[in-house]
Design a protein around this motif. Sequence first.
Motif, PDB file in Angstrom:
ATOM      1  N   ARG A  92     -16.652  11.746  10.579  1.00  0.00           N
ATOM      2  CA  ARG A  92     -17.248  10.915   9.532  1.00  0.00           C
ATOM      3  C   ARG A  92     -16.237   9.860   9.133  1.00  0.00           C
ATOM      4  NH1 ARG A  92     -21.632  11.763   7.580  1.00  0.00           N
ATOM      5  NH2 ARG A  92     -22.813  13.581   8.225  1.00  0.00           N
ATOM      6  N   PRO A  93     -16.691   8.602   9.013  1.00  0.00           N
ATOM      7  CA  PRO A  93     -15.760   7.566   8.561  1.00  0.00           C
ATOM      8  C   PRO A  93     -15.166   7.971   7.214  1.00  0.00           C
ATOM      9  CG  PRO A  93     -17.896   6.617   9.150  1.00  0.00           C
ATOM     10  CD  PRO A  93     -18.047   8.098   9.233  1.00  0.00           C
ATOM     11  N   ASN A  94     -13.858   7.885   7.078  1.00  0.00           N
ATOM     12  CA  ASN A  94     -13.248   8.275   5.797  1.00  0.00           C
ATOM     13  C   ASN A  94     -12.232   7.251   5.305  1.00  0.00           C
ATOM     14  OD1 ASN A  94     -11.425   8.802   7.799  1.00  0.00           O
ATOM     15  ND2 ASN A  94     -11.020  10.904   7.248  1.00  0.00           N
ATOM     16  N   PRO A  95     -12.704   6.017   5.028  1.00  0.00           N
ATOM     17  CA  PRO A  95     -11.770   5.055   4.432  1.00  0.00           C
ATOM     18  C   PRO A  95     -11.354   5.541   3.046  1.00  0.00           C
ATOM     19  CG  PRO A  95     -14.015   4.219   4.333  1.00  0.00           C
ATOM     20  CD  PRO A  95     -14.064   5.491   5.127  1.00  0.00           C
ATOM     21  N   PHE A  96     -10.195   5.089   2.575  1.00  0.00           N
ATOM     22  CA  PHE A  96      -9.779   5.485   1.228  1.00  0.00           C
ATOM     23  C   PHE A  96     -10.644   4.744   0.219  1.00  0.00           C
ATOM     24  CE2 PHE A  96      -5.779   6.075   3.664  1.00  0.00           C
ATOM     25  CZ  PHE A  96      -5.725   7.456   3.526  1.00  0.00           C
ATOM     26  N   PRO A  97     -11.420   5.460  -0.575  1.00  0.00           N
ATOM     27  CA  PRO A  97     -12.392   4.792  -1.447  1.00  0.00           C
ATOM     28  C   PRO A  97     -11.735   4.002  -2.568  1.00  0.00           C
ATOM     29  CG  PRO A  97     -12.338   7.142  -1.892  1.00  0.00           C
ATOM     30  CD  PRO A  97     -11.459   6.924  -0.706  1.00  0.00           C
ATOM     31  N   ASN A  98     -10.466   4.306  -2.867  1.00  0.00           N
ATOM     32  CA  ASN A  98      -9.804   3.612  -3.975  1.00  0.00           C
ATOM     33  C   ASN A  98      -9.100   2.342  -3.504  1.00  0.00           C
ATOM     34  OD1 ASN A  98      -8.088   5.321  -2.524  1.00  0.00           O
ATOM     35  ND2 ASN A  98      -6.587   5.337  -4.159  1.00  0.00           N
ATOM     36  N   LEU A  99      -9.118   2.074  -2.205  1.00  0.00           N
ATOM     37  CA  LEU A  99      -8.375   0.922  -1.690  1.00  0.00           C
ATOM     38  C   LEU A  99      -9.320  -0.150  -1.146  1.00  0.00           C
ATOM     39  CD1 LEU A  99      -5.476   2.608   0.324  1.00  0.00           C
ATOM     40  CD2 LEU A  99      -5.495   1.870  -2.055  1.00  0.00           C
ATOM     41  N   SER A 100      -8.840  -1.392  -1.170  1.00  0.00           N
ATOM     42  CA  SER A 100      -9.610  -2.491  -0.595  1.00  0.00           C
ATOM     43  C   SER A 100      -9.564  -2.389   0.925  1.00  0.00           C
ATOM     44  CB  SER A 100      -9.005  -3.816  -1.037  1.00  0.00           C
ATOM     45  OG  SER A 100      -7.703  -3.940  -0.495  1.00  0.00           O
ATOM     46  N   ILE A 101     -10.380  -3.222   1.578  1.00  0.00           N
ATOM     47  CA  ILE A 101     -10.390  -3.241   3.040  1.00  0.00           C
ATOM     48  C   ILE A 101      -8.985  -3.545   3.552  1.00  0.00           C
ATOM     49  CG2 ILE A 101     -11.277  -4.521   5.030  1.00  0.00           C
ATOM     50  CD1 ILE A 101     -13.882  -4.874   3.464  1.00  0.00           C
ATOM     51  N   TYR A 102      -8.373  -4.558   2.953  1.00  0.00           N
ATOM     52  CA  TYR A 102      -7.022  -4.967   3.348  1.00  0.00           C
ATOM     53  C   TYR A 102      -6.049  -3.790   3.245  1.00  0.00           C
ATOM     54  CZ  TYR A 102      -2.778  -7.886   3.342  1.00  0.00           C
ATOM     55  OH  TYR A 102      -1.565  -8.457   3.621  1.00  0.00           O
ATOM     56  N   ASP A 103      -6.069  -3.138   2.071  1.00  0.00           N
ATOM     57  CA  ASP A 103      -5.130  -2.034   1.856  1.00  0.00           C
ATOM     58  C   ASP A 103      -5.447  -0.828   2.732  1.00  0.00           C
ATOM     59  OD1 ASP A 103      -3.632  -3.431   0.099  1.00  0.00           O
ATOM     60  OD2 ASP A 103      -4.602  -2.631  -1.702  1.00  0.00           O
ATOM     61  N   ASN A 104      -6.725  -0.656   3.053  1.00  0.00           N
ATOM     62  CA  ASN A 104      -7.078   0.439   3.952  1.00  0.00           C
ATOM     63  C   ASN A 104      -6.418   0.264   5.311  1.00  0.00           C
ATOM     64  OD1 ASN A 104      -8.989   2.812   3.624  1.00  0.00           O
ATOM     65  ND2 ASN A 104      -9.919   1.294   2.266  1.00  0.00           N
ATOM     66  N   VAL A 105      -6.413  -0.988   5.805  1.00  0.00           N
ATOM     67  CA  VAL A 105      -5.840  -1.215   7.128  1.00  0.00           C
ATOM     68  C   VAL A 105      -4.344  -0.906   7.125  1.00  0.00           C
ATOM     69  CG1 VAL A 105      -5.441  -2.918   8.942  1.00  0.00           C
ATOM     70  CG2 VAL A 105      -7.580  -2.939   7.669  1.00  0.00           C
ATOM     71  N   ILE A 106      -3.647  -1.345   6.069  1.00  0.00           N
ATOM     72  CA  ILE A 106      -2.207  -1.090   6.064  1.00  0.00           C
ATOM     73  C   ILE A 106      -1.850   0.160   5.257  1.00  0.00           C
ATOM     74  CG2 ILE A 106      -1.353  -3.438   6.477  1.00  0.00           C
ATOM     75  CD1 ILE A 106      -0.959  -3.498   3.374  1.00  0.00           C
ATOM     76  N   ALA A 107      -2.860   1.037   5.065  1.00  0.00           N
ATOM     77  CA  ALA A 107      -2.618   2.249   4.266  1.00  0.00           C
ATOM     78  C   ALA A 107      -1.445   3.055   4.804  1.00  0.00           C
ATOM     79  CB  ALA A 107      -3.879   3.111   4.229  1.00  0.00           C
ATOM     80  N   GLY A 108      -1.327   3.117   6.120  1.00  0.00           N
ATOM     81  CA  GLY A 108      -0.242   3.894   6.721  1.00  0.00           C
ATOM     82  C   GLY A 108       1.124   3.406   6.288  1.00  0.00           C
ATOM     83  N   TYR A 109       1.249   2.100   6.028  1.00  0.00           N
ATOM     84  CA  TYR A 109       2.521   1.560   5.537  1.00  0.00           C
ATOM     85  C   TYR A 109       2.597   1.675   4.028  1.00  0.00           C
ATOM     86  CZ  TYR A 109       2.689  -0.509  10.188  1.00  0.00           C
ATOM     87  OH  TYR A 109       2.704  -0.689  11.535  1.00  0.00           O
ATOM     88  N   LYS A 110       1.532   1.162   3.388  1.00  0.00           N
ATOM     89  CA  LYS A 110       1.520   1.076   1.931  1.00  0.00           C
ATOM     90  C   LYS A 110       1.695   2.447   1.283  1.00  0.00           C
ATOM     91  CE  LYS A 110      -1.717  -0.268  -1.707  1.00  0.00           C
ATOM     92  NZ  LYS A 110      -1.200  -1.401  -2.483  1.00  0.00           N
ATOM     93  N   LEU A 111       0.877   3.402   1.703  1.00  0.00           N
ATOM     94  CA  LEU A 111       0.909   4.708   1.053  1.00  0.00           C
ATOM     95  C   LEU A 111       2.147   5.511   1.448  1.00  0.00           C
ATOM     96  CD1 LEU A 111      -2.856   5.714   1.231  1.00  0.00           C
ATOM     97  CD2 LEU A 111      -1.639   4.471  -0.529  1.00  0.00           C
ATOM     98  N   ASN A 112       2.761   5.150   2.578  1.00  0.00           N
ATOM     99  CA  ASN A 112       3.994   5.827   2.959  1.00  0.00           C
ATOM    100  C   ASN A 112       5.210   5.176   2.323  1.00  0.00           C
ATOM    101  OD1 ASN A 112       3.666   8.166   4.563  1.00  0.00           O
ATOM    102  ND2 ASN A 112       2.810   6.884   6.184  1.00  0.00           N
ATOM    103  N   GLY A 113       4.958   4.110   1.535  1.00  0.00           N
ATOM    104  CA  GLY A 113       6.067   3.462   0.845  1.00  0.00           C
ATOM    105  C   GLY A 113       6.924   2.598   1.744  1.00  0.00           C
ATOM    106  N   ILE A 114       6.366   2.160   2.894  1.00  0.00           N
ATOM    107  CA  ILE A 114       7.121   1.267   3.776  1.00  0.00           C
ATOM    108  C   ILE A 114       6.857  -0.159   3.322  1.00  0.00           C
ATOM    109  CG2 ILE A 114       7.448   0.500   6.152  1.00  0.00           C
ATOM    110  CD1 ILE A 114       6.202   3.231   6.981  1.00  0.00           C
ATOM    111  N   LYS A 115       7.934  -0.847   2.882  1.00  0.00           N
ATOM    112  CA  LYS A 115       7.759  -2.206   2.361  1.00  0.00           C
ATOM    113  C   LYS A 115       7.798  -3.205   3.520  1.00  0.00           C
ATOM    114  CE  LYS A 115       8.234  -1.582  -2.308  1.00  0.00           C
ATOM    115  NZ  LYS A 115       7.737  -0.203  -2.188  1.00  0.00           N
ATOM    116  N   LEU A 116       6.807  -4.096   3.533  1.00  0.00           N
ATOM    117  CA  LEU A 116       6.775  -5.136   4.544  1.00  0.00           C
ATOM    118  C   LEU A 116       6.603  -6.471   3.844  1.00  0.00           C
ATOM    119  CD1 LEU A 116       4.249  -3.613   7.109  1.00  0.00           C
ATOM    120  CD2 LEU A 116       6.708  -3.788   7.402  1.00  0.00           C
ATOM    121  N   PRO A 117       7.170  -7.542   4.424  1.00  0.00           N
ATOM    122  CA  PRO A 117       6.914  -8.866   3.844  1.00  0.00           C
ATOM    123  C   PRO A 117       5.428  -9.214   3.954  1.00  0.00           C
ATOM    124  CG  PRO A 117       8.364  -9.012   5.758  1.00  0.00           C
ATOM    125  CD  PRO A 117       8.047  -7.579   5.571  1.00  0.00           C
ATOM    126  N   LYS A 118       4.971 -10.039   3.012  1.00  0.00           N
ATOM    127  CA  LYS A 118       3.540 -10.369   2.957  1.00  0.00           C
ATOM    128  C   LYS A 118       3.020 -10.924   4.287  1.00  0.00           C
ATOM    129  CE  LYS A 118      -0.184 -12.077   0.367  1.00  0.00           C
ATOM    130  NZ  LYS A 118      -1.178 -11.857   1.417  1.00  0.00           N
TER     131      LYS A 118
END
Lengths: 252, 285
Positions: A92-118
């Motif tokens: 079943r598709p399980n996007p993070f419901p609390n995140l935007s499409i953009y944030d869902n794509v980079i969730a692996g970085y964002k939620l793991n606390g990996i900082k990347l330049p914009k």
Amino acid sequence: MESAILRSVNYNAYFGDNHVCKDVNISIPKNEVVAVMGPSGCGKTTFLRGINRMHELIPNATAKGQIFLNDEDVMEMHPIFVRLKIGMVFQRPNPFPNLSIYDNVIAGYKLNGIKLPKAERDRIVEHSLTRVALWKEVKDSLNKKGSFLSGGQQQRLCIARAVAMEPEVLLFDEPTSALDPISTSTVEELFHELKKNYTLIIVTHNMQQAARVSDRTAFFYMGELVEFDDTKQMFTNPRDVRTQNYITGRFS
Amino acid sequence: MKDIHIKFRIGKSIFFQAFAILLSVSCVIPLVAILLYILDAGFKTIRTNGFQFLTNLPKPVGEAGGGIANALLGSIIIITVASVVAIPFGILCGIYLSENRKSRWAYWSRLCVDILQGVPSIVIGIVAYFWLVKPFGGFSAFSGSMALAIMMLPIVIRSTEETLKLLPDSLREAAYALGMPFHRVILKVIVPCGISGILSGVMLSVARIAGETAPLLFTAFGNPYVSMRLDKPMQSMPLLIFNYATSPYNDWHDLAWGASLVLLVWVLLLNILTKIIARRWKVQF
Ligand SMILES: Nc1ncnc2c1ncn2[C@@H]1O[C@H](COP(=O)(O)OP(=O)(O)OP(=O)(O)O)[C@@H](O)[C@H]1O
Ligand SMILES: [Mg+2]
């Protein structure tokens, strides 16, 4: 099969006393699409979840044996490293419901606390969404929540989320069984595209799908890997009688 | 079936419906009556004393212009301290219970929480008295806060647990499959997705303890002056209402009604806020 990226050696998985995967030995070549088939309850999902160490998250679940990713034993690595190298897409598709499409794509970085330049983040998002053929559809609504998309779009978003981490192997557990035919064919087309960069392992109940998308097929029966061969070979001339019975529909 | 039978059935159904409506109305009547009475008496106090009674200090009997400032401030301080202690503990405990549904330790903690929820508030007051007031040699606002914190805990714990339990497992799996460690799965995915339910529980627990009197009787004790010291007795709204309402003076009765109205509005606002939060921050799946 000298360039095997993933190789399991006597892999056994248990739920308590229930022996679910029995001495699975399989060797999966790089940049191929492998379909995993077999009757319900034969241990396909369990094996797939064993590969990226998700199996052990279930209470009482244990595993034995070895699984080599590029000659490094996954069972000895820290699960977090394993899961960063081996991505997974669920039934079943399980996007993070609390995140935007953009944030869902980079969730692996964002939620793991990996900082990347914009700029880098933008690049990853666009690249990943383009890969899964979703960029055109969502590029004007990247800030909307991921759960507003259709089922098929959500599933492609989840694939993009896995792809964004640049893993080596992607695992799919019945990725299209919750999707309509049109979304299914979009996702299937993706597999051809994705195999250029990744090795894909896809659990499916749909034989036509396996025939359409996979290079090789593994057939599981009662926890054993009965047969693993070229897909065409497997469907036209199976060696094991159990495989034969299954693909001719003699048991489900 | 004959017409007469059907008519009889219809009549019976109407009778039943009327009966149900009658009963539901009659149980709303006392509630509405109480509310109206407090509103009426409270507004009368505001009319005679003006809104200054919120900021004035109590005056000796017979002197006009007394107020409830010390009680209002005291209640705010006591409840804030109770919240600061109970909310983090409660949320963490709720997370633990929802993440370890089957473990033996979770089973016993859950049982304890359920029992704690049923313990009468006066009993919690006595415990606080023997554990905090006696050993430290005097009534204190802090001991009152602790008694109230103990009353908040089960509400926060259970509402957090129930909220998080309802989140689909697929959410956790999605997070784990991205290589997230446990603490990040909890902090970045599980808690944000359940935040509306968690906050509702927190609000309701604050509303619940705002009017608790029994645990404060022998902990915070009460104080006729404004006090900000946690180690000294402190006045609070429910204590003031209790003391003034049981006094023989009409002025003090008026102030008790005014304070009751303030307490009522306070609880009402918290409930409305809870509804707004629950709707606004609800995560749609
Ligand atoms: N969470 C679990 N706890 C205990 N036993 C489980 C659990 N999940 C699966 N099993 C057991 O493991 C066996 C294999 O299950 P698995 O999900 O791997 O099958 P599957 O091949 O993926 O089936 P399907 O095609 O229906 O998805 C089943 O017999 C089931 O009883
Ligand atoms: Mg399965």
